[in-house]
Structures are given as structure tokens and as C-alpha cells.
Design a protein around this motif. Structure first.
Motif, PDB file in Angstrom:
ATOM      1  N   TRP A 140     -12.949 -17.034 165.599  1.00 28.67           N
ATOM      2  CA  TRP A 140     -13.995 -18.012 165.323  1.00 28.67           C
ATOM      3  C   TRP A 140     -13.398 -19.169 164.530  1.00 28.67           C
ATOM      4  O   TRP A 140     -12.791 -18.956 163.472  1.00 28.67           O
ATOM      5  CB  TRP A 140     -15.134 -17.405 164.514  1.00 28.67           C
ATOM      6  N   VAL A 149     -19.586 -23.733 165.143  1.00 29.92           N
ATOM      7  CA  VAL A 149     -18.630 -22.634 165.274  1.00 29.92           C
ATOM      8  C   VAL A 149     -18.174 -22.562 166.722  1.00 29.92           C
ATOM      9  O   VAL A 149     -19.002 -22.595 167.639  1.00 29.92           O
ATOM     10  CB  VAL A 149     -19.257 -21.279 164.851  1.00 29.92           C
ATOM     11  N   GLN A 151     -16.181 -20.110 169.319  1.00 28.33           N
ATOM     12  CA  GLN A 151     -15.823 -18.698 169.457  1.00 28.33           C
ATOM     13  C   GLN A 151     -14.921 -18.499 170.681  1.00 28.33           C
ATOM     14  O   GLN A 151     -15.291 -18.872 171.793  1.00 28.33           O
ATOM     15  CB  GLN A 151     -17.092 -17.856 169.590  1.00 28.33           C
ATOM     16  N   ILE A 169     -24.860 -16.286 165.994  1.00 23.31           N
ATOM     17  CA  ILE A 169     -23.587 -15.906 166.602  1.00 23.31           C
ATOM     18  C   ILE A 169     -23.747 -14.587 167.359  1.00 23.31           C
ATOM     19  O   ILE A 169     -24.203 -13.592 166.800  1.00 23.31           O
ATOM     20  CB  ILE A 169     -22.472 -15.763 165.549  1.00 23.31           C
ATOM     21  N   THR A 171     -21.797 -11.571 169.390  1.00 23.70           N
ATOM     22  CA  THR A 171     -20.455 -11.010 169.466  1.00 23.70           C
ATOM     23  C   THR A 171     -20.475  -9.584 169.973  1.00 23.70           C
ATOM     24  O   THR A 171     -21.327  -8.777 169.565  1.00 23.70           O
ATOM     25  CB  THR A 171     -19.779 -11.041 168.078  1.00 23.70           C
TER      26      THR A 171
END
Length: 203
Positions: A140, A149, A151, A169, A171
Motif C-alpha cells: 500500500w 491510497v 494498493q 480499503i 484486502t
């Protein structure tokens, strides 16, 4: 950043002491400048949220700035040695004979790099590519200035997920984790928030 070409062994790296602030990127030593408080607050915001999730599930360890990863470099001449701002190491990514007093011999499962204005773009990109090539599942890049951000994922290295605004976010490392929003990541204490309005009470 000051860049100095130098092939350093693990023994030489350890001899520099805990206060040494540099990384090694493709054999080159890169001295790291001191980070401001906002940088550290953002890092701790991320660490606290992830650590709560990881600790409840006993998945491994979430580590703050200062942890060195040798990125599977030969110890006789370190090719890459990185210090992410926040990292996660799964339990099964810790060698059975690992000496806890030494740097991790491989790559983290997650590396979070908070980008400062003086960071070299080429070096940052080289680090991202090295992280993914050496086994890091996600990288990140956190941009405080734009509060975004980026990723990168090992499974799809050519695709960058970009988060902005009210995004949470997502993930694969931490399925269904709640609370990792951009608002939470970039939150500052009340005393650190500067007002844009000028006080004209005395005029």
C-alpha cells in the motif's frame, strides 16, 4: 534522499545499530530523512486498526516503522533491505529458526509505505516491484497530501487499486475487516487540525 552505492553484509548492517536510518535498494544505500508527526500518526492509525483484527485471530504480527526486512537478499552482500512504515508478517512466514533479535530474512506479507514529498518516484516503484517479486502479497502506498491510497497485489501486479474519498480499503489478507476507511487512516487529533478561517474578532 542521499544515495550511496555500497554492497553491505548482514554483519555490517547489524553493526550500524538500532538507530541507523537507511535502506538498501538494489545494492544502493539510501539514507532516510526524519518523518514528521503527521506521518507517524497516519502510520499508527493504520497499525491500530490492522493489529486489532490480526490479534483477535492470532494471525501473526503487525509491526511499526523500524522493522527491517532483508527481502531474501544474500547476507554476504545485501541487495535489498527495506523498512516499511507498517508491516504484517503472518505466522507461517516466520522461519522456525528465526532469531527474533535480527531482521526478518524475507519479505513481509503486507508492506505499507507512507509517501513523503521528497521520496524518489523511481525508488518507490522499484521497492514496490521488489516487494511483490519477493513474496509480499500486498503493498500500500499512502499519500497524505492527496489522502489517497494505491494498493498493489501480487496476484494482479499490473492492476493498481486506487482509494479516495470515503472508500474502505478492501484486502484479501484481512477478509471482512471493518473500519479501515480513508477517513480513519488520515484522521488527525483535534489540536493538529488547522482552521482555514481567519479570526477577525479583533478587527
Amino acid at each position: 534522499m542521499v544515495i550511496e552505492k555500497q554492497a553491505m553484509s548482514l554483519e555490517e548492517l547489524l553493526a550500524t545499530g538500532d538507530d541507523a536510518r537507511f535502506e538498501i535498494v538494489e545494492w544502493e544505500r539510501i539514507d532516510m530523512v526524519a518523518a514528521g508527526m503527521a506521518h507517524q500518526i497516519i502510520a499508527m492509525n493504520i497499525l491500530r486498526i490492522i493489529d486489532t483484527y490480526v490479534s483477535e485471530r492470532d494471525m501473526g504480527n503487525v509491526l511499526p516503522d523500524g522493522m527491517t526486512f532483508l527481502m531474501n537478499s544474500p547476507t554476504t552482500g545485501l541487495k535489498d533491505s527495506f523498512i516499511p512504515d507498517v508491516s504484517f508478517v503472518a505466522t507461517d512466514n516466520i522461519p522456525a529458526d528465526f532469531d527474533i533479535n535480527k531482521p526478518h530474512p524475507g519479505a513481509p506479507d503486507l508492506a505499507v509505505e507512507i509517501i513523503s514529498p521528497n521520496d524518489n518516484v523511481e525508488i518507490v516503484q522499484t521497492k514496490v516491484e521488489t516487494y511483490l517479486a519477493q513474496g509480499t502479497h500486498e503493498v500500500w502506498l499512502v499519500f497524505p497530501k492527496t489522502q489517497t491510497v494505491h494498493q498493489y497485489r501480487q496476484a494482479t501486479p499490473a492492476t493498481i487499486r486506487k482509494y479516495m474519498g470515503q472508500d474502505n480499503i478492501e484486502t484479501d489478507l484481512f477478509p471482512d475487516m471493518q473500519g479501515l476507511t480513508l477517513k480513519a487512516i488520515f484522521a488527525l487529533p483535534a489540536w493538529a487540525i488547522k482552521s482555514d478561517t481567519k479570526d477577525n474578532s479583533d478587527t
